[in-house]
Write a protein that holds these residues in place. Structure first.
Motif, PDB file in Angstrom:
ATOM      1  N   GLU A 184       0.821  -1.211   0.000  1.00 60.68           N
ATOM      2  CA  GLU A 184       0.000   0.000   0.000  1.00 60.68           C
ATOM      3  C   GLU A 184       0.859   1.267   0.000  1.00 60.68           C
ATOM      4  OE1 GLU A 184      -3.759   1.960   2.425  1.00 60.68           O
ATOM      5  OE2 GLU A 184      -3.039  -0.018   2.974  1.00 60.68           O
ATOM      6  N   GLU A 185       1.989   1.238   0.687  1.00 57.95           N
ATOM      7  CA  GLU A 185       2.884   2.399   0.730  1.00 57.95           C
ATOM      8  C   GLU A 185       3.427   2.715  -0.664  1.00 57.95           C
ATOM      9  OE1 GLU A 185       7.129   3.776   2.724  1.00 57.95           O
ATOM     10  OE2 GLU A 185       6.155   1.973   3.443  1.00 57.95           O
ATOM     11  N   GLU A 186       3.870   1.691  -1.394  1.00 57.22           N
ATOM     12  CA  GLU A 186       4.350   1.909  -2.762  1.00 57.22           C
ATOM     13  C   GLU A 186       3.240   2.446  -3.649  1.00 57.22           C
ATOM     14  OE1 GLU A 186       7.820  -0.768  -4.397  1.00 57.22           O
ATOM     15  OE2 GLU A 186       6.187  -2.000  -3.605  1.00 57.22           O
ATOM     16  N   TYR A 187       2.047   1.863  -3.518  1.00 62.20           N
ATOM     17  CA  TYR A 187       0.918   2.326  -4.316  1.00 62.20           C
ATOM     18  C   TYR A 187       0.669   3.813  -4.073  1.00 62.20           C
ATOM     19  CZ  TYR A 187      -3.745   2.941  -6.172  1.00 62.20           C
ATOM     20  OH  TYR A 187      -4.815   3.406  -6.879  1.00 62.20           O
ATOM     21  N   ASN A 188       0.642   4.225  -2.818  1.00 58.27           N
ATOM     22  CA  ASN A 188       0.393   5.630  -2.493  1.00 58.27           C
ATOM     23  C   ASN A 188       1.491   6.553  -3.014  1.00 58.27           C
ATOM     24  OD1 ASN A 188      -2.031   5.035  -1.226  1.00 58.27           O
ATOM     25  ND2 ASN A 188      -1.068   4.755   0.758  1.00 58.27           N
ATOM     26  N   LYS A 189       2.745   6.093  -3.025  1.00 56.33           N
ATOM     27  CA  LYS A 189       3.846   6.911  -3.554  1.00 56.33           C
ATOM     28  C   LYS A 189       3.756   7.048  -5.068  1.00 56.33           C
ATOM     29  CE  LYS A 189       7.589   4.933  -2.099  1.00 56.33           C
ATOM     30  NZ  LYS A 189       8.917   4.543  -1.621  1.00 56.33           N
ATOM     31  N   LEU A 190       3.382   5.959  -5.752  1.00 54.20           N
ATOM     32  CA  LEU A 190       3.402   5.953  -7.210  1.00 54.20           C
ATOM     33  C   LEU A 190       2.084   6.362  -7.855  1.00 54.20           C
ATOM     34  CD1 LEU A 190       5.485   2.701  -7.764  1.00 54.20           C
ATOM     35  CD2 LEU A 190       6.239   5.050  -8.125  1.00 54.20           C
ATOM     36  N   CYS A 191       1.015   6.399  -7.103  1.00 55.17           N
ATOM     37  CA  CYS A 191      -0.299   6.742  -7.639  1.00 55.17           C
ATOM     38  C   CYS A 191      -0.952   7.807  -6.765  1.00 55.17           C
ATOM     39  CB  CYS A 191      -1.182   5.503  -7.714  1.00 55.17           C
ATOM     40  SG  CYS A 191      -0.515   4.205  -8.749  1.00 55.17           S
ATOM     41  N   PRO A 192      -0.475   9.047  -6.848  1.00 49.95           N
ATOM     42  CA  PRO A 192      -1.043  10.091  -5.991  1.00 49.95           C
ATOM     43  C   PRO A 192      -2.503  10.372  -6.356  1.00 49.95           C
ATOM     44  CG  PRO A 192       0.399  11.068  -7.635  1.00 49.95           C
ATOM     45  CD  PRO A 192       0.537   9.575  -7.759  1.00 49.95           C
ATOM     46  N   ALA A 193      -3.269  10.779  -5.367  1.00 49.81           N
ATOM     47  CA  ALA A 193      -4.682  11.098  -5.589  1.00 49.81           C
ATOM     48  C   ALA A 193      -4.838  12.283  -6.534  1.00 49.81           C
ATOM     49  CB  ALA A 193      -5.374  11.386  -4.261  1.00 49.81           C
ATOM     50  N   GLN A 194      -3.894  13.206  -6.494  1.00 45.57           N
ATOM     51  CA  GLN A 194      -3.917  14.348  -7.412  1.00 45.57           C
ATOM     52  C   GLN A 194      -2.480  14.718  -7.757  1.00 45.57           C
ATOM     53  OE1 GLN A 194      -4.999  18.196  -5.651  1.00 45.57           O
ATOM     54  NE2 GLN A 194      -5.346  17.099  -3.747  1.00 45.57           N
ATOM     55  N   GLY A 195      -2.303  15.322  -8.914  1.00 44.48           N
ATOM     56  CA  GLY A 195      -0.972  15.725  -9.340  1.00 44.48           C
ATOM     57  C   GLY A 195      -0.306  14.666 -10.185  1.00 44.48           C
ATOM     58  N   TYR A 196       1.004  14.671 -10.173  1.00 44.07           N
ATOM     59  CA  TYR A 196       1.761  13.715 -10.980  1.00 44.07           C
ATOM     60  C   TYR A 196       3.059  13.376 -10.272  1.00 44.07           C
ATOM     61  CZ  TYR A 196       5.184  17.247 -12.288  1.00 44.07           C
ATOM     62  OH  TYR A 196       6.183  18.186 -12.244  1.00 44.07           O
ATOM     63  N   ILE A 197       3.661  12.284 -10.715  1.00 44.69           N
ATOM     64  CA  ILE A 197       5.023  11.962 -10.331  1.00 44.69           C
ATOM     65  C   ILE A 197       5.787  11.624 -11.603  1.00 44.69           C
ATOM     66  CG2 ILE A 197       4.415  11.087  -8.045  1.00 44.69           C
ATOM     67  CD1 ILE A 197       5.115   8.273  -9.264  1.00 44.69           C
ATOM     68  N   GLU A 198       7.071  11.824 -11.551  1.00 42.12           N
ATOM     69  CA  GLU A 198       7.967  11.450 -12.643  1.00 42.12           C
ATOM     70  C   GLU A 198       8.988  10.501 -12.051  1.00 42.12           C
ATOM     71  OE1 GLU A 198      11.347  13.647 -15.349  1.00 42.12           O
ATOM     72  OE2 GLU A 198       9.527  14.773 -14.851  1.00 42.12           O
ATOM     73  N   ILE A 199       9.178   9.339 -12.708  1.00 49.29           N
ATOM     74  CA  ILE A 199      10.112   8.354 -12.176  1.00 49.29           C
ATOM     75  C   ILE A 199      11.138   7.958 -13.222  1.00 49.29           C
ATOM     76  CG2 ILE A 199       8.447   7.391 -10.539  1.00 49.29           C
ATOM     77  CD1 ILE A 199       8.141   4.970 -12.376  1.00 49.29           C
ATOM     78  N   ASP A 200      12.317   7.602 -12.756  1.00 50.92           N
ATOM     79  CA  ASP A 200      13.281   6.854 -13.555  1.00 50.92           C
ATOM     80  C   ASP A 200      13.073   5.404 -13.145  1.00 50.92           C
ATOM     81  OD1 ASP A 200      14.408   9.078 -14.749  1.00 50.92           O
ATOM     82  OD2 ASP A 200      16.048   9.236 -13.321  1.00 50.92           O
ATOM     83  N   LEU A 201      12.996   4.516 -14.125  1.00 49.57           N
ATOM     84  CA  LEU A 201      12.737   3.129 -13.774  1.00 49.57           C
ATOM     85  C   LEU A 201      13.725   2.190 -14.426  1.00 49.57           C
ATOM     86  CD1 LEU A 201      11.130   1.335 -16.194  1.00 49.57           C
ATOM     87  CD2 LEU A 201       9.354   2.934 -15.616  1.00 49.57           C
ATOM     88  N   GLU A 238      13.085   5.309  -9.075  1.00 49.55           N
ATOM     89  CA  GLU A 238      13.409   6.471  -8.249  1.00 49.55           C
ATOM     90  C   GLU A 238      12.455   7.591  -8.652  1.00 49.55           C
ATOM     91  OE1 GLU A 238      17.095   9.563  -7.299  1.00 49.55           O
ATOM     92  OE2 GLU A 238      17.321   8.081  -8.889  1.00 49.55           O
ATOM     93  N   ILE A 239      11.807   8.194  -7.686  1.00 52.70           N
ATOM     94  CA  ILE A 239      10.940   9.335  -7.968  1.00 52.70           C
ATOM     95  C   ILE A 239      11.834  10.548  -8.136  1.00 52.70           C
ATOM     96  CG2 ILE A 239       9.117  10.827  -7.076  1.00 52.70           C
ATOM     97  CD1 ILE A 239       8.029   8.351  -5.588  1.00 52.70           C
ATOM     98  N   VAL A 240      11.780  11.186  -9.323  1.00 52.51           N
ATOM     99  CA  VAL A 240      12.673  12.315  -9.609  1.00 52.51           C
ATOM    100  C   VAL A 240      11.960  13.659  -9.590  1.00 52.51           C
ATOM    101  CG1 VAL A 240      14.372  10.941 -10.862  1.00 52.51           C
ATOM    102  CG2 VAL A 240      12.477  11.982 -12.118  1.00 52.51           C
ATOM    103  N   ASP A 241      10.623  13.643  -9.663  1.00 55.36           N
ATOM    104  CA  ASP A 241       9.867  14.897  -9.616  1.00 55.36           C
ATOM    105  C   ASP A 241       8.424  14.564  -9.272  1.00 55.36           C
ATOM    106  OD1 ASP A 241       9.330  17.611  -9.791  1.00 55.36           O
ATOM    107  OD2 ASP A 241       9.119  17.620 -11.961  1.00 55.36           O
ATOM    108  N   SER A 242       7.762  15.510  -8.623  1.00 53.77           N
ATOM    109  CA  SER A 242       6.346  15.349  -8.326  1.00 53.77           C
ATOM    110  C   SER A 242       5.744  16.702  -8.072  1.00 53.77           C
ATOM    111  CB  SER A 242       6.128  14.426  -7.119  1.00 53.77           C
ATOM    112  OG  SER A 242       6.645  15.026  -5.964  1.00 53.77           O
ATOM    113  N   SER A 243       4.441  16.781  -8.242  1.00 47.12           N
ATOM    114  CA  SER A 243       3.727  18.016  -7.987  1.00 47.12           C
ATOM    115  C   SER A 243       2.269  17.702  -7.743  1.00 47.12           C
ATOM    116  CB  SER A 243       3.857  18.969  -9.174  1.00 47.12           C
ATOM    117  OG  SER A 243       3.142  20.168  -8.918  1.00 47.12           O
ATOM    118  N   LYS A 244       1.630  18.486  -6.899  1.00 42.46           N
ATOM    119  CA  LYS A 244       0.197  18.373  -6.676  1.00 42.46           C
ATOM    120  C   LYS A 244      -0.466  19.541  -7.384  1.00 42.46           C
ATOM    121  CE  LYS A 244       0.469  15.877  -2.433  1.00 42.46           C
ATOM    122  NZ  LYS A 244      -0.075  15.606  -1.156  1.00 42.46           N
ATOM    123  N   TYR A 245      -1.530  19.235  -8.128  1.00 44.14           N
ATOM    124  CA  TYR A 245      -2.267  20.286  -8.808  1.00 44.14           C
ATOM    125  C   TYR A 245      -3.073  21.068  -7.780  1.00 44.14           C
ATOM    126  CZ  TYR A 245      -1.215  17.427 -12.901  1.00 44.14           C
ATOM    127  OH  TYR A 245      -0.597  16.710 -13.863  1.00 44.14           O
TER     128      TYR A 245
END
Length: 71
Positions: free
Chosen positions: A22-39, A62-69
């Motif tokens: 669940e922790e990984e899911y919440n990090k990779l699938c935010p309720a709003q905004g976006y994330i950018e990852i290197d995989l 690795e999460i390299v960028d994120s933002s909430k709208y």
């Protein structure tokens, strides 16, 4: 999608993470905004109901960028 399998659409190719918690899911699938990852992943094919499609089995990220709208 299985309860512990995470699927991320990467521009038409799905990245799959098996045994995600669940922790990984919440990090990779935010309720709003976006994330950018290197995989890092393994190229695979997925066959489901006779349809074959490419997929990437997610090994590490690795999460390299994120933002909430903000509206």
């Amino acid at each position: 999608q299985k309860k512990n399998t995470l699927k991320i659409d990467c521009g038409g190719v799905n990245a799959i993470k098996f045994f995600a918690n669940e922790e990984e899911y919440n990090k990779l699938c935010p309720a709003q905004g976006y994330i950018e990852i290197d995989l890092v992943g393994r190229c695979r094919t997925n066959e489901y109901m006779g349809r074959v499609s490419p997929q990437i089995e997610l090994v590490d990220y690795e999460i390299v960028d994120s933002s909430k709208y903000i509206f």
